[in-house]
Design an enzyme around this catalytic site. Structure first.
Site, PDB file in Angstrom:
ATOM      1  N   GLY A  41       0.802  -1.233   0.000  1.00  0.00           N
ATOM      2  CA  GLY A  41       0.000   0.000   0.000  1.00  0.00           C
ATOM      3  C   GLY A  41       0.828   1.274   0.000  1.00  0.00           C
ATOM      4  N   GLY A  42       2.134   1.150   0.280  1.00  0.00           N
ATOM      5  CA  GLY A  42       3.027   2.300   0.171  1.00  0.00           C
ATOM      6  C   GLY A  42       2.638   3.448   1.086  1.00  0.00           C
ATOM      7  N   CYS A  86       0.478   5.862   0.584  1.00  0.00           N
ATOM      8  CA  CYS A  86      -0.956   6.197   0.636  1.00  0.00           C
ATOM      9  C   CYS A  86      -1.685   5.418   1.723  1.00  0.00           C
ATOM     10  CB  CYS A  86      -1.579   5.932  -0.727  1.00  0.00           C
ATOM     11  SG  CYS A  86      -3.326   6.296  -0.790  1.00  0.00           S
ATOM     12  N   GLY A 101       4.866  25.172   5.553  1.00  0.00           N
ATOM     13  CA  GLY A 101       4.400  24.662   4.259  1.00  0.00           C
ATOM     14  C   GLY A 101       3.004  25.170   3.963  1.00  0.00           C
ATOM     15  N   ARG A 128       7.841  16.570  -1.107  1.00  0.00           N
ATOM     16  CA  ARG A 128       8.401  15.224  -0.989  1.00  0.00           C
ATOM     17  C   ARG A 128       9.472  15.028  -2.059  1.00  0.00           C
ATOM     18  NH1 ARG A 128       5.594  11.791   2.236  1.00  0.00           N
ATOM     19  NH2 ARG A 128       6.043   9.927   1.032  1.00  0.00           N
ATOM     20  N   ALA A 174      -2.413   9.581  -5.322  1.00  0.00           N
ATOM     21  CA  ALA A 174      -2.637   8.148  -5.487  1.00  0.00           C
ATOM     22  C   ALA A 174      -3.539   7.857  -6.685  1.00  0.00           C
ATOM     23  CB  ALA A 174      -3.260   7.592  -4.212  1.00  0.00           C
ATOM     24  N   HIS A 233     -32.445  19.316  -5.017  1.00  0.00           N
ATOM     25  CA  HIS A 233     -32.572  20.484  -4.129  1.00  0.00           C
ATOM     26  C   HIS A 233     -33.098  20.026  -2.777  1.00  0.00           C
ATOM     27  CE1 HIS A 233     -33.786  24.492  -2.750  1.00  0.00           C
ATOM     28  NE2 HIS A 233     -34.967  23.956  -2.427  1.00  0.00           N
TER      29      HIS A 233
HETATM   30  P1  FAD Z   1       4.429   5.119  -2.628  1.00  0.00           P
HETATM   31  O1  FAD Z   1       3.046   5.094  -2.149  1.00  0.00           O
HETATM   32  O2  FAD Z   1       5.410   5.949  -1.902  1.00  0.00           O
HETATM   33  O3  FAD Z   1       4.914   3.593  -2.625  1.00  0.00           O
HETATM   34  C1  FAD Z   1       6.206   3.216  -2.990  1.00  0.00           C
HETATM   35  C2  FAD Z   1       6.495   1.856  -2.396  1.00  0.00           C
HETATM   36  O4  FAD Z   1       7.699   1.353  -2.966  1.00  0.00           O
HETATM   37  C3  FAD Z   1       6.697   1.870  -0.893  1.00  0.00           C
HETATM   38  O5  FAD Z   1       5.991   0.801  -0.296  1.00  0.00           O
HETATM   39  C4  FAD Z   1       8.206   1.685  -0.732  1.00  0.00           C
HETATM   40  O6  FAD Z   1       8.575   1.045   0.461  1.00  0.00           O
HETATM   41  C5  FAD Z   1       8.493   0.784  -1.933  1.00  0.00           C
HETATM   42  N1  FAD Z   1       9.888   0.809  -2.394  1.00  0.00           N
HETATM   43  C6  FAD Z   1      10.643   1.893  -2.652  1.00  0.00           C
HETATM   44  N2  FAD Z   1      11.860   1.498  -3.140  1.00  0.00           N
HETATM   45  C7  FAD Z   1      11.832   0.151  -3.179  1.00  0.00           C
HETATM   46  C8  FAD Z   1      12.779  -0.829  -3.578  1.00  0.00           C
HETATM   47  N3  FAD Z   1      13.982  -0.498  -4.040  1.00  0.00           N
HETATM   48  N4  FAD Z   1      12.436  -2.137  -3.501  1.00  0.00           N
HETATM   49  C9  FAD Z   1      11.208  -2.499  -3.025  1.00  0.00           C
HETATM   50  N5  FAD Z   1      10.280  -1.609  -2.622  1.00  0.00           N
HETATM   51  C10 FAD Z   1      10.596  -0.304  -2.708  1.00  0.00           C
HETATM   52  N6  FAD Z   1      -2.866  11.121  -2.348  1.00  0.00           N
HETATM   53  C11 FAD Z   1      -4.178  11.062  -2.678  1.00  0.00           C
HETATM   54  O7  FAD Z   1      -4.510  10.736  -3.812  1.00  0.00           O
HETATM   55  N7  FAD Z   1      -5.163  11.371  -1.760  1.00  0.00           N
HETATM   56  C12 FAD Z   1      -4.861  11.730  -0.490  1.00  0.00           C
HETATM   57  O8  FAD Z   1      -5.754  11.988   0.313  1.00  0.00           O
HETATM   58  C13 FAD Z   1      -3.500  11.783  -0.112  1.00  0.00           C
HETATM   59  N8  FAD Z   1      -3.148  12.120   1.145  1.00  0.00           N
HETATM   60  C14 FAD Z   1      -1.835  12.108   1.501  1.00  0.00           C
HETATM   61  C15 FAD Z   1      -1.504  12.450   2.810  1.00  0.00           C
HETATM   62  C16 FAD Z   1      -0.182  12.454   3.205  1.00  0.00           C
HETATM   63  C17 FAD Z   1       0.155  12.798   4.627  1.00  0.00           C
HETATM   64  C18 FAD Z   1       0.839  12.105   2.268  1.00  0.00           C
HETATM   65  C19 FAD Z   1       2.285  12.094   2.689  1.00  0.00           C
HETATM   66  C20 FAD Z   1       0.525  11.782   0.958  1.00  0.00           C
HETATM   67  C21 FAD Z   1      -0.816  11.783   0.556  1.00  0.00           C
HETATM   68  N9  FAD Z   1      -1.191  11.469  -0.744  1.00  0.00           N
HETATM   69  C22 FAD Z   1      -2.507  11.460  -1.101  1.00  0.00           C
HETATM   70  C23 FAD Z   1      -0.176  11.162  -1.792  1.00  0.00           C
HETATM   71  C24 FAD Z   1      -0.077   9.646  -2.040  1.00  0.00           C
HETATM   72  O9  FAD Z   1       0.172   8.982  -0.825  1.00  0.00           O
HETATM   73  C25 FAD Z   1       1.024   9.350  -3.041  1.00  0.00           C
HETATM   74  O10 FAD Z   1       0.830  10.123  -4.197  1.00  0.00           O
HETATM   75  C26 FAD Z   1       1.048   7.887  -3.430  1.00  0.00           C
HETATM   76  O11 FAD Z   1       1.224   7.051  -2.305  1.00  0.00           O
HETATM   77  C27 FAD Z   1       2.172   7.619  -4.438  1.00  0.00           C
HETATM   78  O12 FAD Z   1       2.164   6.268  -4.802  1.00  0.00           O
HETATM   79  P2  FAD Z   1       3.483   5.565  -5.356  1.00  0.00           P
HETATM   80  O13 FAD Z   1       3.085   4.170  -5.707  1.00  0.00           O
HETATM   81  O14 FAD Z   1       4.108   6.386  -6.393  1.00  0.00           O
HETATM   82  O15 FAD Z   1       4.527   5.550  -4.145  1.00  0.00           O
END
Ligand code: FAD
Length: 484
Positions: free
Chosen positions: A41-42, A44, A186, A283, A331, A462
Site C-alpha cells: 500500500g506504500g 498512501c 508549508g 516530498r 494516489a 434540491h
Molecule cells: P508510494 O506510495 O510511496 O509507494 C512506494 C512503495 O515502494 C513503498 O511501499 C516503498 O517502500 C516501496 N519501495 C521503494 N523502493 C523500493 C525498492 N527499491 N524495492 C522495493 N520496494 C521499494 N494522495 C491522494 O490521492 N489522496 C490523499 O488523500 C493523499 N493524502 C496524503 C496524505 C499524506 C500525509 C501524504 C504524505 C501523501 C498523501 N497522498 C494522497 C499522496 C499519495 O500517498 C502518493 O501520491 C502515493 O502514495 C504515491 O504512490 P506511489 O506508488 O508512487 O509511491
C-alpha cells in the site's frame, strides 16, 4: 540462486505499483510485485491518504460538536482518547492493506518482500534480498517488463534533520499525544490538512507560508477563500514568511521557531514556541539509488523519471509511474498510470494519462477541490477562444448557509479552436463541505469537453451542495436562476 521469469516485475507496492499489478493480473499477465515493507500500500495506505483521512474524519466530529452551539445544541468535548483515536486510524489502515493483499492474491500476483534493484542495464532483471516465495527462495527475477514505482519521502527543511520536535508527516500521524501547540511549515495539501485537523482537535496551530495564501499554485479566488476560512477557524497564518531557525536546545520540550517576514521593512526576526514543528514542504522522489542511472533511466532536474504519456522511460521494457514521475503526486493519478502501463504491456491501446484533468483535492474543513484550467491558464492556451470565469455566490445555496462553512465556486469556460461556437467547461474550482466528492461531476464535464449549454441543463437535487454547481453552470451559460 534461483531464477524465475515473469511478464511484469514491479518495484514498489504503493498505489502506482499495486494498480499496475492488479490490472496486469486481470489481463492474464504473470506478475511479481516487490515491496520492501511488510505491508503493501506504500505511502498512501500506510502513512498518507488513509491514516490522514481517518484522523480527519475524527477531528471533523470534534469540529461539528463545537459548531453545534450555533444551532442551539449545547455540547462539549470531554476528552480525546488519543490511544483510541490511534486504534481507529490503525484499524482503517489494516482493513485497507489486508483487503489489498487479498485482491492481489485473487489476481494471482506474486508478492515478494525485499529490496529490489535493476542489476543489468537494458535487461529486465531484479535483484532481491531475502526473498521467499512459494516453492523456494531465490534472489533473481527476469521479466519482459519492469515497472518502477518506488514512491517518495518527506523533504527535510534545508540544513535540518527530522529529529526531536521537528517532525515529518509520517511522525505527525503517529504522535503518542496531541501537542498543545504546533508550527507547520508549508502551504501545500499536507500542511493544510494537518493545520485543519489539529486546529479542530484544539491544538494551537501556526502555519508559516511563503506567499499570501495557502495552495498558492492553485486557483487564486478559491485558495484565498480557504486561507480566510482556516484563519477564521483559528489557525494563525503567517504570510510572506521565511523560516530562519529552529532551536530545540532549551531544556523544555518543543522548539523555538524563528522567522522573518517580507512584510517587515527591516529584517526583524520573530519567534514562536511550539511543542512540535511539522515540516511539510514537499516530498523527494525515491530515485537516488545507483541502479536508476545505471539502468539508463533518465531523471529530470528534480530527480523525477522522464517518461512519455504511457509511462515508457525510453529504455525498452522499462516503465515508471507514481510520485517518481513529473505531475501531480496523487494516489488516484498513479492508479490511472498503472492501468495505462498494464494495458500497454498487454498490447491493448489505452488512452494516455491526461494530467490536465486530474482533480486536486485538499481534505481541509471546508474542502478544496479543483479540476482543469484557471482563467490565466485558459488565456495562455493558444487553442482556446474567449475564455471567461464565472463566480457563483455560495451563500445563495441553502445547504451552504446551514453549514456555516465558507464556500467558493468558480467556473472557467471557453471554446476550443476546432469548435469555436461551442463553449465548454474548462475548469472548476470550489471550496465547500465535501467538495472532494462534488468535483467528480466537474471532472466528467472537463475531461469529456461537455458543451456548457448541455452541462447547464443537468438537473441537481434540491437542496444539496451539488445544486450550487448546477446554479454556477446556469450562470456561466448566461441563464442564472437563483442569482444575478
Ligand atoms: P508510494 O506510495 O510511496 O509507494 C512506494 C512503495 O515502494 C513503498 O511501499 C516503498 O517502500 C516501496 N519501495 C521503494 N523502493 C523500493 C525498492 N527499491 N524495492 C522495493 N520496494 C521499494 N494522495 C491522494 O490521492 N489522496 C490523499 O488523500 C493523499 N493524502 C496524503 C496524505 C499524506 C500525509 C501524504 C504524505 C501523501 C498523501 N497522498 C494522497 C499522496 C499519495 O500517498 C502518493 O501520491 C502515493 O502514495 C504515491 O504512490 P506511489 O506508488 O508512487 O509511491
Amino acid at each position: 540462486m534461483q531464477n524465475t521469469h515473469v511478464d511484469v516485475a514491479i518495484i514498489g507496492g504503493g498505489p502506482g505499483g499495486y494498480a499496475t499489478a492488479l490490472r496486469a493480473g486481470e489481463l492474464g499477465l504473470s506478475v511479481a510485485l516487490i515491496n520492501r515493507e511488510d505491508r503493501l500500500g506504500g505511502t498512501c495506505l500506510n502513512r498518507g491518504c488513509i491514516p490522514s483521512k481517518a484522523l480527519i474524519t475524527a477531528t471533523r466530529a470534534i469540529h461539528n460538536v463545537r459548531d453545534a452551539k450555533r444551532m442551539g445544541i449545547d455540547a462539549s468535548i470531554q476528552n480525546i482518547d488519543v490511544a483510541k483515536l490511534a486504534d481507529f486510524k490503525n484499524h482503517a489502515v489494516k482493513a485497507m492493506t489486508d483487503g489489498l493483499a487479498s485482491l492481489l492474491a485473487a489476481r494471482k500476483v506474486t508478492v515478494i518482500k525485499g529490496e529490489a534493484s535493476i542489476v543489468e542495464n537494458h535487461h529486465v532483471r531484479v535483484q532481491i534480498d531475502q526473498m521467499q516465495i512459494e516453492g523456494g527462495a531465490f534472489d533473481e527475477i527476469t521479466a519482459d517488463n519492469i515497472v518502477v514505482a518506488t514512491g517518495s519521502r518527506p523533504r527535510p527543511l534545508p540544513g535540518h534533520r527530522f529529529e526531536g520536535p521537528l517532525i515529518d508527516s509520517t511522525q505527525a500521524l503517529d504522535l503518542p499525544t496531541l501537542p498543545k501547540s504546533a508550527v507547520i511549515v508549508g502551504a501545500g495539501a499536507v500542511a493544510v490538512e494537518f493545520a485543519s485537523m489539529w486546529n479542530a482537535a484544539g491544538v494551537d496551530v501556526t502555519l508559516l507560508i511563503r506567499h499570501e495564501r495557502v495552495l498558492s499554485h492553485m486557483h487564486r479566488r478559491t485558495s484565498m477563500a480557504l486561507t480566510r476560512a482556516l484563519a477564521k477557524n483559528g489557525v494563525h497564518i503567517i504570510t510572506h514568511s521565511h523560516l530562519t531557525d529552529i532551536d530545540d536546545s532549551a531544556n523544555s520540550a518543543g522548539a523555538t521557531v524563528r522567522y522573518s517576514s517580507d512584510k517587515d521593512k527591516d529584517a526583524t526576526e520573530h519567534q514562536i514556541q511550539a511543542d512540535v514543528v511539522l515540516a511539510a514542504i514537499g516530498r523527494d522522489p525515491n530515485t537516488d539509488a545507483d541502479w536508476f542511472t545505471s539502468s539508463g533511466i533518465e531523471l529530470d532536474e528534480h530527480g523525477l523519471v522522464k517518461t512519455d504519456d504511457f509511462g515508457r522511460t525510453g529504455q525498452p521494457g522499462l516503465w515508471a509511474l507514481g510520485d517518481i514521475t513529473p505531475g501531480p503526486a496523487l494516489a488516484y493519478r498513479a492508479f490511472e498510470q498503472g492501468i495505462v502501463i498494464a494495458e500497454s504491456i498487454a498490447g491493448r491501446d489505452p488512452k494516455p494519462v491526461d494530467d490536465t484533468t486530474v482533480p486536486e483535492v485538499v481534505f481541509s474543513t471546508p474542502e478544496f477541490a479543483s479540476v482543469g484550467l484557471t482563467l490565466e491558464q485558459a488565456k495562455a492556451a493558444t487553442d482556446i477562444l474567449e475564455p471567461q470565469e464565472t463566480a457563483y455566490p455560495m451563500m445563495g445555496n441553502a445547504r451552504m448557509l446551514m453549514s456555516g462553512e465558507a464556500g467558493s465556486m468558480s467556473i472557467v469556460s471557453g471554446a476550443y479552436g476546432d469548435k469555436p461556437d461551442t463553449p465548454v467547461v474548462l475548469g472548476v474550482h470550489m471550496l465547500a463541505p465535501d467538495a472532494g466528492d462534488l468535483i467528480a461531476e466537474a471532472e466528467q464535464l472537463v475531461g469529456n469537453r461537455v458543451a456548457l449549454s448541455d452541462a447547464a441543463r443537468l438537473i441537481h437535487p434540491h437542496p444539496t451542495f451539488s445544486e450550487a454547481f448546477g446554479e454556477a453552470l446556469l450562470k456561466a451559460d448566461g441563464r442564472p436562476l437563483h442569482t444575478r
